[in-house]
Design an enzyme around this catalytic site. Structure first.
Site, PDB file in Angstrom:
ATOM      1  N   THR A  24       0.841  -1.147  -0.057  1.00  0.00           N
ATOM      2  CA  THR A  24      -0.135  -0.247   0.094  1.00  0.00           C
ATOM      3  C   THR A  24       0.993   1.229   0.043  1.00  0.00           C
ATOM      4  O   THR A  24       2.152   1.018   0.127  1.00  0.00           O
ATOM      5  CB  THR A  24      -0.917   0.030   1.334  1.00  0.00           C
ATOM      6  OG1 THR A  24      -0.117   0.254   2.291  1.00  0.00           O
ATOM      7  CG2 THR A  24      -1.849  -1.257   1.406  1.00  0.00           C
ATOM      8  N   ALA A  32       3.257  -1.057   5.052  1.00  0.00           N
ATOM      9  CA  ALA A  32       2.486  -0.017   5.630  1.00  0.00           C
ATOM     10  C   ALA A  32       3.471   1.212   5.564  1.00  0.00           C
ATOM     11  O   ALA A  32       4.706   1.244   6.086  1.00  0.00           O
ATOM     12  CB  ALA A  32       2.098  -0.039   6.934  1.00  0.00           C
ATOM     13  N   ILE A  67       7.164  -2.482   7.446  1.00  0.00           N
ATOM     14  CA  ILE A  67       7.309  -0.969   7.448  1.00  0.00           C
ATOM     15  C   ILE A  67       7.951  -0.082   6.072  1.00  0.00           C
ATOM     16  O   ILE A  67       9.082  -0.823   5.468  1.00  0.00           O
ATOM     17  CB  ILE A  67       8.143  -0.232   8.450  1.00  0.00           C
ATOM     18  CG1 ILE A  67       7.790  -0.799   9.949  1.00  0.00           C
ATOM     19  CG2 ILE A  67       8.003   1.333   8.456  1.00  0.00           C
ATOM     20  CD1 ILE A  67       5.910  -0.730  10.031  1.00  0.00           C
ATOM     21  N   LYS A  68       7.232   0.329   5.198  1.00  0.00           N
ATOM     22  CA  LYS A  68       7.813   0.844   4.021  1.00  0.00           C
ATOM     23  C   LYS A  68       8.301   2.360   4.314  1.00  0.00           C
ATOM     24  O   LYS A  68       7.549   3.156   4.534  1.00  0.00           O
ATOM     25  CB  LYS A  68       6.389   1.093   2.936  1.00  0.00           C
ATOM     26  CG  LYS A  68       6.812   1.208   1.732  1.00  0.00           C
ATOM     27  CD  LYS A  68       5.571   1.136   0.709  1.00  0.00           C
ATOM     28  CE  LYS A  68       5.832   0.886  -0.830  1.00  0.00           C
ATOM     29  NZ  LYS A  68       4.607   0.942  -1.379  1.00  0.00           N
ATOM     30  N   ILE A  69       9.602   2.363   3.631  1.00  0.00           N
ATOM     31  CA  ILE A  69      10.216   3.713   3.984  1.00  0.00           C
ATOM     32  C   ILE A  69      11.008   4.076   2.568  1.00  0.00           C
ATOM     33  O   ILE A  69      11.341   3.221   1.397  1.00  0.00           O
ATOM     34  CB  ILE A  69      11.527   3.356   4.820  1.00  0.00           C
ATOM     35  CG1 ILE A  69      10.999   3.127   6.248  1.00  0.00           C
ATOM     36  CG2 ILE A  69      12.647   4.238   4.859  1.00  0.00           C
ATOM     37  CD1 ILE A  69      12.138   2.552   7.269  1.00  0.00           C
TER      38      ILE A  69
END
Length: 219
Positions: free
Chosen positions: A27, A56, A83-85
């Site tokens: 997402t 996310a 965790i998307k960074i």
């Protein structure tokens, strides 16, 4: 290859998950915005449908902010959320800290092999090179994927390459041929990959033959 769905539409996720081939979901803030729903509510629902990694994304641009958001997301969301960074210097620093704390990450917006390798060295679980956005500039996004896979073949790297910004089935086929670990794509691409005119033609022929068999049996 892992097949990820790139969406925040839970109905699409249920549809593709029912096929038995869905390995994860990605997402981003834009997809969540388009859903018109609360961010955490959507991610929780997605994580309940698909047991694989659910990306996310943080919205902070500074390292400390990314770390704080990443820790807060992991504390409040299901275990399969990662965790998307963004692939920035600040993002790599945050990735390193989160990795040291045992938190999986997806480093996104990768547009060069050097960025991909640096993200891997920082401890990223996934790196996400964007194919379609490079195509939009008049260049071939698959060249980037080929460069990254060549680098991966030269070193012992545990980070998975997650091809993103996929625009058509040929992108997926080329990723498969190059040995890409993961591809994330819209539901439309999943449907296109399953569709083939010869399959439809074959089924049509089988059904006509079966109708003839039934008609003969009832004669």
């Amino acid at each position: 290859m892992e097949f990820f769905l790139d969406t925040a539409d839970v109905d699409e996720i249920r549809e593709i998950a029912a096929w038995g081939i869905l390995d994860g979901v990605t997402t981003n803030p834009s997809l969540i915005k388009n859903s018109g729903r609360d961010f955490k509510e959507v991610v929780r629902e997605i994580a309940g449908i698909c047991s694989g990694p659910i990306s996310a994304e943080v919205t902070a641009m500074d390292t400390e902010g990314m770390i704080a958001q990443g820790l807060a997301l992991k504390a409040s969301l299901p275990d399969n959320v990662i965790i998307k960074i963004p692939c920035t210097a600040e993002g790599l620093a945050a990735t390193k800290v989160l990795n040291e704390r045992g938190i999986d990450t997806n480093v996104t917006l990768v547009f060069s092999a050097a960025q991909a390798l640096m993200a891997a060295k920082a401890g990223a679980t996934y790196v996400s090179p964007f194919i379609g956005r490079i195509d939009d500039t008049g260049h071939d996004g698959m060249n980037l994927i080929a460069e990254i896979m060549e680098v991966w073949a030269s070193y012992e790297i545990s980070t998975k390459v997650l091809a993103a910004s996929i625009r058509h089935p040929t992108h997926v086929l080329q990723c498969i041929q190059l040995g890409v670990h993961t591809a994330t794509m819209p539901a439309k691409i999943f449907r296109q990959l399953m569709k083939h005119p010869l399959t439809d033609k074959g089924l049509e022929g089988f059904m006509k033959d079966w109708e003839a068999v039934e008609a003969a049996g009832n004669a």
